[in-house]
Design an enzyme around this catalytic site. Structure first.
Site, PDB file in Angstrom:
ATOM      1  N   ASP A   1      -7.159  -1.517  -0.279  1.00 36.83           N
ATOM      2  CA  ASP A   1      -5.780  -1.048  -0.117  1.00 36.83           C
ATOM      3  C   ASP A   1      -5.077  -1.309  -1.440  1.00 36.83           C
ATOM      4  O   ASP A   1      -4.849  -2.466  -1.809  1.00 36.83           O
ATOM      5  CB  ASP A   1      -5.122  -1.844   1.028  1.00 36.83           C
ATOM      6  CG  ASP A   1      -3.668  -1.440   1.241  1.00 36.83           C
ATOM      7  OD1 ASP A   1      -3.167  -0.542   0.542  1.00 36.83           O
ATOM      8  OD2 ASP A   1      -3.026  -2.046   2.138  1.00 36.83           O
TER       9      ASP A   1
ATOM     10  N   LYS B   1       5.435   2.778  -4.166  1.00 33.70           N
ATOM     11  CA  LYS B   1       6.029   1.766  -5.041  1.00 33.70           C
ATOM     12  C   LYS B   1       5.960   2.195  -6.502  1.00 33.70           C
ATOM     13  O   LYS B   1       6.976   2.141  -7.201  1.00 33.70           O
ATOM     14  CB  LYS B   1       5.313   0.425  -4.875  1.00 33.70           C
ATOM     15  CG  LYS B   1       4.809   0.130  -3.476  1.00 33.70           C
ATOM     16  CD  LYS B   1       5.857  -0.408  -2.549  1.00 33.70           C
ATOM     17  CE  LYS B   1       5.355  -0.320  -1.111  1.00 33.70           C
ATOM     18  NZ  LYS B   1       5.945  -1.217  -0.184  1.00 33.70           N
TER      19      LYS B   1
ATOM     20  N   TRP C   1      -1.067  -8.086   4.997  1.00 35.99           N
ATOM     21  CA  TRP C   1       0.084  -7.276   5.389  1.00 35.99           C
ATOM     22  C   TRP C   1       0.023  -7.063   6.907  1.00 35.99           C
ATOM     23  O   TRP C   1      -1.019  -6.632   7.414  1.00 35.99           O
ATOM     24  CB  TRP C   1       0.016  -5.942   4.639  1.00 35.99           C
ATOM     25  CG  TRP C   1       1.162  -5.020   4.857  1.00 35.99           C
ATOM     26  CD1 TRP C   1       2.493  -5.320   4.775  1.00 35.99           C
ATOM     27  CD2 TRP C   1       1.074  -3.630   5.178  1.00 35.99           C
ATOM     28  NE1 TRP C   1       3.236  -4.193   5.014  1.00 35.99           N
ATOM     29  CE2 TRP C   1       2.393  -3.139   5.264  1.00 35.99           C
ATOM     30  CE3 TRP C   1       0.016  -2.745   5.391  1.00 35.99           C
ATOM     31  CZ2 TRP C   1       2.684  -1.819   5.563  1.00 35.99           C
ATOM     32  CZ3 TRP C   1       0.302  -1.431   5.681  1.00 35.99           C
ATOM     33  CH2 TRP C   1       1.622  -0.978   5.768  1.00 35.99           C
TER      34      TRP C   1
ATOM     35  N   ALA D   1      -1.734  -0.529  -3.201  1.00 38.79           N
ATOM     36  CA  ALA D   1      -0.381   0.002  -2.984  1.00 38.79           C
ATOM     37  C   ALA D   1       0.565  -0.368  -4.124  1.00 38.79           C
ATOM     38  O   ALA D   1       1.716   0.063  -4.119  1.00 38.79           O
ATOM     39  CB  ALA D   1       0.178  -0.525  -1.664  1.00 38.79           C
TER      40      ALA D   1
HETATM   41  C1  LMR Z   1       6.164  -4.492   2.643  1.00 43.58           C
HETATM   42  O1  LMR Z   1       5.118  -5.121   2.813  1.00 43.58           O
HETATM   43  O2  LMR Z   1       7.283  -5.006   2.670  1.00 43.58           O
HETATM   44  C2  LMR Z   1       6.082  -3.026   2.340  1.00 43.58           C
HETATM   45  O3  LMR Z   1       4.769  -2.609   2.268  1.00 43.58           O
HETATM   46  C3  LMR Z   1       6.898  -2.209   3.247  1.00 43.58           C
HETATM   47  C4  LMR Z   1       6.334  -2.122   4.627  1.00 43.58           C
HETATM   48  O4  LMR Z   1       6.171  -0.980   5.078  1.00 43.58           O
HETATM   49  O5  LMR Z   1       6.055  -3.152   5.241  1.00 43.58           O
END
Ligand code: LMR
Length: 394
Positions: free
Chosen positions: A208, A243, A127, A210
């Site tokens: 992490d 989420k 991410w 999420a």
């Molecule tokens: C994503 O990866 O799209 C989500 O976790 C939203 C974000 O804050 O990036």
């Protein structure tokens, strides 16, 4: 002073949200930001969240500050959901944070406070906010191999080879489930193999999580992480309620630190609370209170878990339809990995040019690395996406 500022690199996910909004085409399809959408393209408030909010309005008698760590009842309820039987209360320090991002940020602040030279290891890819926050805080970063673009699965040999290079005290970020952006996840056996390597190297895992409940179910999604936690002395875990409770804008997250011994609990908790004070003082409470009400009320909890399960099954069936639609078009199982992936995301394996062509010619918005939010699809758009993938020559 302000004239010394230089433009900040845009976050690629947020930039895509803006580009989608500006596209006038009615036929456009948003597979960008990780937000769940139902078949009508809406992100509804979950039933149990609405019910808890109604109760809260009727019963809440004060808005006075909670504590720096947030409400202990929230920490207890959410850490129990996340850690399950691996929860060791006498070694567990928790702070409520503004969302999962807040938990990551506070966790990396804690790493920097405790061990300024520790290196953070991130999966390649990960991410984008992981490296961005680490860079901003001055935490050195290394990547470990993770994704095998040839199979669409995890490059486990590459991952283990790279993690063999971690130093004592380094921190290794792992996605608890539903890997973002790839959708490819470790098996239970692989989790324990990674855990044993990290324990042997004296490295600290930072999980992490999420998307608990979006992959194989609430318990199954946490099983690998829980197995890891029973094999390592110390760990950090960042959990998000954005989420799985659908409360994105309420900014509800929890940072958990598992200390090596109960003797370290007090100072660890004190450091985490102090970091909250330094960054934002008291964490937001509304979402945390709603989550606590849901998790501690049998009826609300059952309703929430049921709705989450519907969401999960809906995404799985979209995955299967997309894999089938592509098999019908290309005449092979080349895209079978899409059905094997779990969670909201899959990395399609398209080039940036192919991603751009799908946006330009078909109004399909996916992140430039070809991450697709599967929840952005519905029965009508699956064939359109399959056609566009084939037309772009993926
Ligand atoms: C994503 O990866 O799209 C989500 O976790 C939203 C974000 O804050 O990036």
């Amino acid at each position: 002073m302000l004239n010394a500022l230089t433009p900040q690199a845009p976050d690629k996910i947020l930039a895509l949200m803006a580009a989608y909004r500006e596209d006038p085409r009615d036929s456009k399809i948003d597979l960008g930001v990780g937000v769940y959408k139902d078949a009508g393209g809406n992100t509804p408030v979950m039933r149990a969240v609405k019910a808890a909010e109604r109760q809260l309005v009727d019963t809440q008698s004060t808005k006075v500050y909670t504590g720096l760590a947030g409400d202990p009842a929230f920490a207890e309820a959410l850490s129990t959901l996340v850690l399950g039987p691996a929860r060791a209360a006498d070694r567990l320090a928790c702070v409520a944070t503004p969302g999962g991002t807040g938990a990551i940020r506070q966790g990396l602040e804690l790493v920097r406070m405790a061990s300024p030279t520790a290196r953070l290891w991130l999966s390649d890819p990960t991410w984008p906010n992981h490296p961005a926050i680490a860079k901003y805080l001055g935490v050195p970063v290394s990547d470990y191999r993770y994704f095998d673009a040839g199979t669409g699965g995890v490059d486990f040999d590459g991952m283990m080879a790279d993690l063999a290079g971690v130093a004592v005290g380094d921190v290794v970020m792992l996605h608890g489930c539903c890997h973002n952006p790839t959708g490819a996840n470790l098996t239970l056996d692989q989790w324990t193999t990674v855990a044993d390597l990290l324990a042997a190297r004296g490295a600290v895992p930072f999980v992490d999580i999420a998307y608990q409940g979006f992959g194989d179910g609430l318990e199954a999604d946490a099983a690998g992480m829980r197995a890891l936690l029973t094999r390592v002395p110390e760990a950090l875990v960042a959990a998000s309620c954005s989420k799985n409770f659908g409360i994105y804008r309420e900014r509800t997250g929890l940072l958990m630190a598992i200390a090596a011994s109960p003797a370290q609990l007090k100072v660890t908790q004190g450091a985490m609370s102090a970091l909250n004070r330094l960054n934002f003082s008291f964490p937001p409470d509304h979402g945390a209170r709603v989550v606590t009400m849901i998790l501690t009320d049998a009826e609300l909890r059952a309703d929430w878990a049921g709705e989450l399960e519907e969401v999960r099954r809906g995404m799985l069936s979209l995955r299967e339809s997309l894999a089938t639609a592509l098999r019908d078009r290309v005449g092979s199982d080349r895209f079978g990995f899409l059905a094997a992936h779990r969670g909201m995301f899959s990395l399609l394996g398209a080039t940036p040019e192919q991603v751009e062509a799908m946006r330009r010619d078909h109004g399909i918005y996916m992140v430039g690395d070809s991450r697709m939010n599967i929840a952005g699809l519905n029965a009508a758009t699956v064939p359109l996406l399959a056609d566009a993938i084939v037309a772009a020559g993926v």
